[in-house]
Scaffold this active site. Structure first.
Site, PDB file in Angstrom:
ATOM      1  N   GLU A  54     113.236  17.730  15.647  1.00 49.36           N
ATOM      2  CA  GLU A  54     113.510  17.312  17.026  1.00 49.36           C
ATOM      3  C   GLU A  54     114.713  18.039  17.615  1.00 49.36           C
ATOM      4  O   GLU A  54     114.701  18.438  18.778  1.00 49.36           O
ATOM      5  CB  GLU A  54     113.730  15.797  17.096  1.00 49.36           C
ATOM      6  CG  GLU A  54     112.465  14.956  16.974  1.00 49.36           C
ATOM      7  CD  GLU A  54     112.009  14.752  15.537  1.00 49.36           C
ATOM      8  OE1 GLU A  54     112.670  15.273  14.599  1.00 49.36           O
ATOM      9  OE2 GLU A  54     111.000  14.056  15.324  1.00 49.36           O
ATOM     10  N   HIS A  95     109.685   2.423  15.916  1.00 48.72           N
ATOM     11  CA  HIS A  95     108.813   3.048  16.915  1.00 48.72           C
ATOM     12  C   HIS A  95     108.765   2.238  18.210  1.00 48.72           C
ATOM     13  O   HIS A  95     107.875   2.458  19.021  1.00 48.72           O
ATOM     14  CB  HIS A  95     107.368   3.138  16.402  1.00 48.72           C
ATOM     15  CG  HIS A  95     107.138   4.190  15.372  1.00 48.72           C
ATOM     16  ND1 HIS A  95     107.553   4.070  14.075  1.00 48.72           N
ATOM     17  CD2 HIS A  95     106.500   5.384  15.446  1.00 48.72           C
ATOM     18  CE1 HIS A  95     107.174   5.141  13.387  1.00 48.72           C
ATOM     19  NE2 HIS A  95     106.534   5.953  14.196  1.00 48.72           N
TER      20      HIS A  95
END
Lengths: 350, 352
Positions: free
Chosen positions: A83, A152
């Protein structure tokens, strides 16, 4: 709330003044996002998309399905699970004149790239004395409601909205899903777009050739006179449903969709509060230090004497979002809680 | 660089022409005398910075590269104008070698509006977009992903530019390095990774921060061409960089240079330097790149002591002028505090 419910309430939320035009086509939030990417890549050769599984897989939420086949591997780039590197690469490419769209799978994963977003994307223009420009768009999924548990499911929009130098958007309607990307790509500064995970299946109609939307202003999604419900992203549908319920109880709620989380459109919020004199802020994030806290503070600072009741906040319980359905539901803002808060604000309860 | 590549004119003339403020700092600074003068210029500049820090003219963190000048001059001076530089917080030498005007650097450290970042950056954040000098990044390894992105844009547009990214041995322990190395190698991007291995991540020695201290070998594991270079020898650094740049330009692949060097001063002006044996520092000072090359060139008759004395005078004058200009330069008006936050100018940041 099921996507079907959300659709219905969103339609009502658009004040029912604009029935689908004859040329309107049925679509979903996901398809609207995809069409926005398709349009951007067709219009501007500098635009490309990169992120984890955006190509062969078609996007973790299928937003980019088919784009690899249409635009090729140079412009739809599958990245390693890195990322920081691919977000930073988006920053560098943007500085060099490209118009990258970086997709990060979820806001929780974006923490691995937060260094790049804060220390570089949001900072380089100012720190360089105005020499550098970072016209980067970062999209990511946010929010809970799908039993994906504590890594999440969080709503960290407020963390990003805290950062000077960023523009932060939260499309909650088909129009915004379709129309925010292009103006975001025209912004010479970094823009972060949050897509709430519960919205991808939102369905409805859009004109065949919808124009861009503004990325400056909040929007009044339902007019009312007794209480203002401020919401955004995943909580807009809940606020609209709550407004329906309140209407049945004789309470007229106005629903303001923030849309733009930074810079906040104070004027639209203050104008609404000046009409209704009562404010409920709905935010899926933890209350402490949240956007709801920011909106409340701004109203207290700028419109204290307009208020006939103290500000109400409906936020998430301050725990990591749990897996079990009943616990997750209990963690998040729900329609009954919004209704109760609004009733308290107008003096009907508590 | 070989003696046959010398140019006409006296060493002094050649070197002065090579190291005055130029668009990129690249044109012609490749004679041995030019390299020597460029290193001397950085050394004297930084010595002055240390003095000005003690005099409280410069504040904040100040990281000096004294001892590491051969890397700055050898690497950065080899780049073409179209190439990009992404650097770290120990970047005065890199900026000077790139041709960022000394006056603009000094004014930046004085926090003045004429500084190369308008007084918003300071010592750690020198920028010069026109010379493709992209900072000045104080997050260890934070510049590496950005360098990969600059190179990605060049790759996508067919530009011949190479992005040189300088970072330290400390950065080699960061995830952002490993992610960036993998991405550049995977996508065949024109990045020249230059690891300035000065053996210490602030106060932690190489052997105490890395299980495997052969950084070049580890970089090679990403499928990159990777060389270890004596970072105390400017001619070796320049030769290796020139070769590496040609390789990156021709192949479109990244390349890694480990430049083995040493800083003679502490990490920053705050650092009491308790973690190094003074004998170790003295040992490394015997490899000081400046006296070693001076002696060599004088012996070969390529430079005279009179040349060096003249450079010292010229550099001293250049530094004095930069200090005087910085001292006289205006401060950025406080009303402009939120300027440059976004392209739309002040306002967004002042929302309250």
């Amino acid at each position: 709330m099921s996507p079907r419910t959300a659709t219905a309430t969103h339609r009502r939320g658009r004040k029912a003044s604009a029935p689908p035009a004859p040329t309107a086509t049925a679509t979903t939030y996901r398809e609207a996002l995809r069409e926005a990417h398709r349009e951007a890549m067709r219009r501007d050769p500098r635009v490309f998309l990169m992120g984890e599984d955006v190509g062969r897989y078609g996007g973790a939420f299928a937003v980019s399905l088919g784009l690899l086949e249409e635009f090729g591997e140079d412009r739809v780039r599958d990245t390693p699970l890195s990322e920081a590197a691919f977000t930073g690469a988006g920053i560098g490419a943007a500085m060099r004149g490209m118009r990258p769209v970086v997709e990060i799978m979820t806001v929780n994963f974006s923490l691995l790239a937060l260094d790049q977003v804060l220390n570089n994307a949001a900072t380089l223009r100012h720190m360089s004395g105005g020499q550098l420009s970072v016209p980067l768009v970062i999209r990511m999924t946010t929010g809970a409601g799908r039993q994906l548990a504590a890594q999440h499911s969080h709503s960290l929009e407020g963390w990003y909205a805290h950062i000077p130098g960023l523009r932060v958007l939260a499309p909650a309607t088909l129009e915004d899903a379709r129309g925010m990307l292009w103006p975001a790509l025209q912004d010479p500064d970094p823009v972060v777009i949050f897509e709430h995970g519960s919205l991808y299946n939102l369905s409805g109609h859009l004109p065949a050739d919808p124009g861009p939307v503004d990325i400056e202003r909040a929007a009044v999604r339902r007019s009312g006179t007794d209480v203002t419900l401020v919401a955004f992203g995943g909580t807009l549908g809940k606020a609209l449903t709550a407004a329906e319920s309140l209407a049945a109880q004789g309470i007229s709620a106005e629903v303001v969709d923030l849309r733009v989380l930074r810079p906040l459109d104070d004027a639209t919020i203050l104008e609404s509060v000046a009409r209704t004199h009562r404010l409920v802020v709905v935010d899926e994030a933890w209350r402490t230090g949240s956007l709801a806290a920011e909106v409340s503070a701004r109203v207290a600072e700028q419109a204290f004497f307009e208020l006939d009741a103290h500000v109400e906040r409906v936020g998430a319980v301050e725990v990591p979002v749990p897996y079990a359905q009943h616990l997750e539901e209990a963690t998040l803002p729900q329609v009954p809680g919004i209704v109760e808060a609004a009733r308290r604000a107008v003096g009907e309860d508590g | 660089m070989t003696a046959t590549e010398q140019r006409s004119g006296t060493a002094t003339e050649r070197a002065a022409a090579d190291t005055t403020e130029q668009a990129t700092g690249t044109s012609g600074a490749d004679t041995p005398a030019g390299l020597l003068r460029a290193m001397l210029r950085i050394r004297r500049f930084e010595e002055k910075c240390a003095e000005l820090y003690s005099a409280t003219k410069i504040r904040g963190f100040l990281h000096l590269c004294i001892g590491e000048e051969a890397v700055a001059v050898g690497v950065v001076g080899a780049l073409a104008a179209e190439d990009a530089v992404v650097s770290t917080y120990r970047e005065h030498g890199h900026a000077l070698a790139r041709g960022v005007p000394m006056t603009a650097i000094m004014a930046e450290m004085f926090g003045r509006s004429t500084g190369c970042s308008g007084g918003r950056g300071g010592s750690m954040h020198l920028f010069d977009a026109g010379r493709r000098f992209y900072g000045g990044n104080a997050i260890v390894a934070g510049g590496l992903p950005v360098a990969v992105g600059l190179a990605l844009a060049d790759h996508l547009t067919g530009s011949p530019a190479v992005t040189a990214c300088l970072f330290g041995d400390g950065a080699f322990a960061e995830g952002e390095w490993h992610e960036s190395a993998n991405l550049a190698a995977l996508w065949h991007l024109p990045v020249l990774f230059c690891c300035e291995n000065n053996r210490y991540a602030m106060g932690t020695s190489l052997a105490r921060e890395h299980a495997q201290t052969d950084l070049a070998a580890r970089a090679a594991s990403y499928g990159m061409v990777s060389w270890a270079v004596d970072g105390m020898d400017v001619t070796q650094v320049r030769e290796a960089t020139t070769k590496a740049l040609a390789y990156v330009r021709d192949s479109g692949q990244p390349c890694f240079l480990e430049l083995r060097t040493y800083r003679f001063r502490a990490h920053s002006m705050y650092d009491p330097d308790r973690y190094r044996d003074p004998a170790e520092i003295e040992q490394w000072k015997r490899s000081d790149p400046i006296p070693a090359l001076t002696e060599q060139l004088v012996q070969r008759g390529q430079v005279t002591t009179a040349d060096v004395e003249q450079w010292e005078r010229e550099i001293g004058q250049e530094i004095a002028a930069a200090v005087a200009a910085a001292d006289a330069a205006p401060l950025e008006p406080v009303e402009d505090l939120t300027r440059h936050l976004t392209s739309t100018g002040p306002g967004e940041g002042s929302a309250s």
